[in-house]
Design a protein around this motif. Structure first.
Motif, PDB file in Angstrom:
ATOM      1  N   ALA A  39       0.838  -1.198   0.000  1.00 31.42           N
ATOM      2  CA  ALA A  39       0.000   0.000   0.000  1.00 31.42           C
ATOM      3  C   ALA A  39       0.875   1.251   0.000  1.00 31.42           C
ATOM      4  O   ALA A  39       1.950   1.273   0.600  1.00 31.42           O
ATOM      5  CB  ALA A  39      -0.908   0.002   1.217  1.00 31.42           C
ATOM      6  N   LEU A  40       0.410   2.283  -0.695  1.00 32.46           N
ATOM      7  CA  LEU A  40       1.146   3.541  -0.752  1.00 32.46           C
ATOM      8  C   LEU A  40       0.319   4.656  -0.128  1.00 32.46           C
ATOM      9  O   LEU A  40      -0.899   4.713  -0.303  1.00 32.46           O
ATOM     10  CB  LEU A  40       1.495   3.905  -2.193  1.00 32.46           C
ATOM     11  CG  LEU A  40       2.481   2.987  -2.902  1.00 32.46           C
ATOM     12  CD1 LEU A  40       2.658   3.431  -4.351  1.00 32.46           C
ATOM     13  CD2 LEU A  40       3.822   2.958  -2.186  1.00 32.46           C
ATOM     14  N   THR A  41       0.996   5.529   0.587  1.00 31.34           N
ATOM     15  CA  THR A  41       0.378   6.714   1.163  1.00 31.34           C
ATOM     16  C   THR A  41       1.035   7.929   0.534  1.00 31.34           C
ATOM     17  O   THR A  41       2.269   8.057   0.594  1.00 31.34           O
ATOM     18  CB  THR A  41       0.564   6.746   2.692  1.00 31.34           C
ATOM     19  OG1 THR A  41      -0.102   5.611   3.255  1.00 31.34           O
ATOM     20  CG2 THR A  41      -0.003   8.021   3.296  1.00 31.34           C
ATOM     21  N   PRO A  42       0.257   8.823  -0.086  1.00 32.95           N
ATOM     22  CA  PRO A  42       0.852  10.007  -0.709  1.00 32.95           C
ATOM     23  C   PRO A  42       1.527  10.908   0.327  1.00 32.95           C
ATOM     24  O   PRO A  42       0.979  11.148   1.398  1.00 32.95           O
ATOM     25  CB  PRO A  42      -0.338  10.723  -1.355  1.00 32.95           C
ATOM     26  CG  PRO A  42      -1.417   9.698  -1.428  1.00 32.95           C
ATOM     27  CD  PRO A  42      -1.190   8.743  -0.308  1.00 32.95           C
ATOM     28  N   TRP A  43       2.724  11.385  -0.015  1.00 33.10           N
ATOM     29  CA  TRP A  43       3.436  12.312   0.863  1.00 33.10           C
ATOM     30  C   TRP A  43       2.620  13.600   0.954  1.00 33.10           C
ATOM     31  O   TRP A  43       2.080  14.060  -0.053  1.00 33.10           O
ATOM     32  CB  TRP A  43       4.841  12.574   0.313  1.00 33.10           C
ATOM     33  CG  TRP A  43       5.645  13.388   1.267  1.00 33.10           C
ATOM     34  CD1 TRP A  43       5.913  14.726   1.193  1.00 33.10           C
ATOM     35  CD2 TRP A  43       6.265  12.932   2.458  1.00 33.10           C
ATOM     36  NE1 TRP A  43       6.661  15.129   2.269  1.00 33.10           N
ATOM     37  CE2 TRP A  43       6.896  14.037   3.065  1.00 33.10           C
ATOM     38  CE3 TRP A  43       6.346  11.692   3.091  1.00 33.10           C
ATOM     39  CZ2 TRP A  43       7.597  13.948   4.272  1.00 33.10           C
ATOM     40  CZ3 TRP A  43       7.061  11.598   4.283  1.00 33.10           C
ATOM     41  CH2 TRP A  43       7.670  12.716   4.856  1.00 33.10           C
ATOM     42  N   PRO A  44       2.522  14.195   2.150  1.00 37.07           N
ATOM     43  CA  PRO A  44       1.733  15.427   2.293  1.00 37.07           C
ATOM     44  C   PRO A  44       2.208  16.526   1.336  1.00 37.07           C
ATOM     45  O   PRO A  44       3.404  16.795   1.232  1.00 37.07           O
ATOM     46  CB  PRO A  44       1.965  15.845   3.751  1.00 37.07           C
ATOM     47  CG  PRO A  44       2.428  14.598   4.441  1.00 37.07           C
ATOM     48  CD  PRO A  44       3.125  13.767   3.411  1.00 37.07           C
ATOM     49  N   THR A  45       1.261  17.145   0.653  1.00 41.17           N
ATOM     50  CA  THR A  45       1.602  18.154  -0.357  1.00 41.17           C
ATOM     51  C   THR A  45       2.140  19.443   0.248  1.00 41.17           C
ATOM     52  O   THR A  45       2.794  20.223  -0.444  1.00 41.17           O
ATOM     53  CB  THR A  45       0.373  18.485  -1.225  1.00 41.17           C
ATOM     54  OG1 THR A  45      -0.695  18.911  -0.361  1.00 41.17           O
ATOM     55  CG2 THR A  45      -0.055  17.280  -2.028  1.00 41.17           C
ATOM     56  N   PRO A  55      -1.603   5.631  13.820  1.00 44.80           N
ATOM     57  CA  PRO A  55      -2.111   6.393  12.676  1.00 44.80           C
ATOM     58  C   PRO A  55      -0.986   7.097  11.921  1.00 44.80           C
ATOM     59  O   PRO A  55       0.072   7.390  12.471  1.00 44.80           O
ATOM     60  CB  PRO A  55      -3.064   7.403  13.315  1.00 44.80           C
ATOM     61  CG  PRO A  55      -2.660   7.483  14.740  1.00 44.80           C
ATOM     62  CD  PRO A  55      -2.038   6.172  15.095  1.00 44.80           C
ATOM     63  N   VAL A  56      -1.246   7.375  10.666  1.00 44.68           N
ATOM     64  CA  VAL A  56      -0.278   8.063   9.813  1.00 44.68           C
ATOM     65  C   VAL A  56      -0.203   9.524  10.262  1.00 44.68           C
ATOM     66  O   VAL A  56      -1.223  10.211  10.324  1.00 44.68           O
ATOM     67  CB  VAL A  56      -0.691   7.957   8.331  1.00 44.68           C
ATOM     68  CG1 VAL A  56       0.230   8.770   7.447  1.00 44.68           C
ATOM     69  CG2 VAL A  56      -0.708   6.498   7.907  1.00 44.68           C
ATOM     70  N   ALA A 100       5.184   4.858   6.411  1.00 48.15           N
ATOM     71  CA  ALA A 100       4.369   5.526   7.417  1.00 48.15           C
ATOM     72  C   ALA A 100       4.202   4.608   8.628  1.00 48.15           C
ATOM     73  O   ALA A 100       4.586   3.437   8.599  1.00 48.15           O
ATOM     74  CB  ALA A 100       3.010   5.883   6.820  1.00 48.15           C
ATOM     75  N   ASN A 101       3.614   5.144   9.687  1.00 49.20           N
ATOM     76  CA  ASN A 101       3.425   4.359  10.911  1.00 49.20           C
ATOM     77  C   ASN A 101       2.623   3.086  10.687  1.00 49.20           C
ATOM     78  O   ASN A 101       2.816   2.094  11.382  1.00 49.20           O
ATOM     79  CB  ASN A 101       2.726   5.210  11.978  1.00 49.20           C
ATOM     80  CG  ASN A 101       3.547   6.408  12.370  1.00 49.20           C
ATOM     81  OD1 ASN A 101       4.765   6.386  12.303  1.00 49.20           O
ATOM     82  ND2 ASN A 101       2.873   7.464  12.779  1.00 49.20           N
TER      83      ASN A 101
END
Length: 153
Positions: A46-52, A90-91, A133-134
């Motif tokens: 799974a991928l989590t987008p880096w905060p913009t 949580p992320v 991420a966490n």
């Protein structure tokens, strides 16, 4: 006679419980399946987008010899917050790293230095590091994992 009988019953029950408990322990060199543990069921794909609103980390690695079969891996992740205290939570924008040697996950990194044992001594060795991420999902930028891979000879 009664003492001998109680001793044998205790030995039988104690040995049986010991064998049951021993059978559930992870043995060195044997794989451990996390699929049965809801708190350990991590989806590494799974991928989590880096905060913009934050620049993506600048990631690179270096490998230093520390004996015939061990190496010290230096993970340089400028702009990344190591948050080992929040793993499995949580992320929040930081996290940890996953370390792969020749395609096999060998460690989690909770900071910039990782000691790798049983490091291959033959041929080129590919080391890959992903920022995670966490929740163990991989951080990504525009759908591409925040990762680096280097071949060491």
């Amino acid at each position: 006679m009664r003492a001998l009988l109680l001793f044998l019953i205790g030995l039988f029950l104690g040995g049986g419980i010991g064998l049951l408990a021993g059978g559930s322990l992870e043995m060195e060199g044997h794989a451990h399946d996390h699929s049965g543990h809801s708190d350990m069921d991590h989806d590494h794909s799974a991928l989590t987008p880096w905060p913009t609103d934050t620049p993506a980390p600048d990631l690179s690695i270096a490998l230093l010899e520390d004996g015939p079969t061990s190496r010290n891996l230096h993970i340089m992740a400028d702009g990344f917050d190591w948050t080992p205290e929040a793993v499995n939570g949580p992320v929040t924008g930081g996290g940890h790293a996953h370390v792969y040697v020749n395609g096999e996950k060998v460690a989690r990194a909770y900071g910039p230095w990782v000691h790798l044992t049983d490091f291959p001594t033959e041929g080129p060795v590919t080391v890959r590091v992903t920022l995670n991420a966490n929740d163990h999902s991989g951080w990504s930028l525009d759908g591409v994992p925040l990762a680096t891979e280097t071949e060491f000879k």
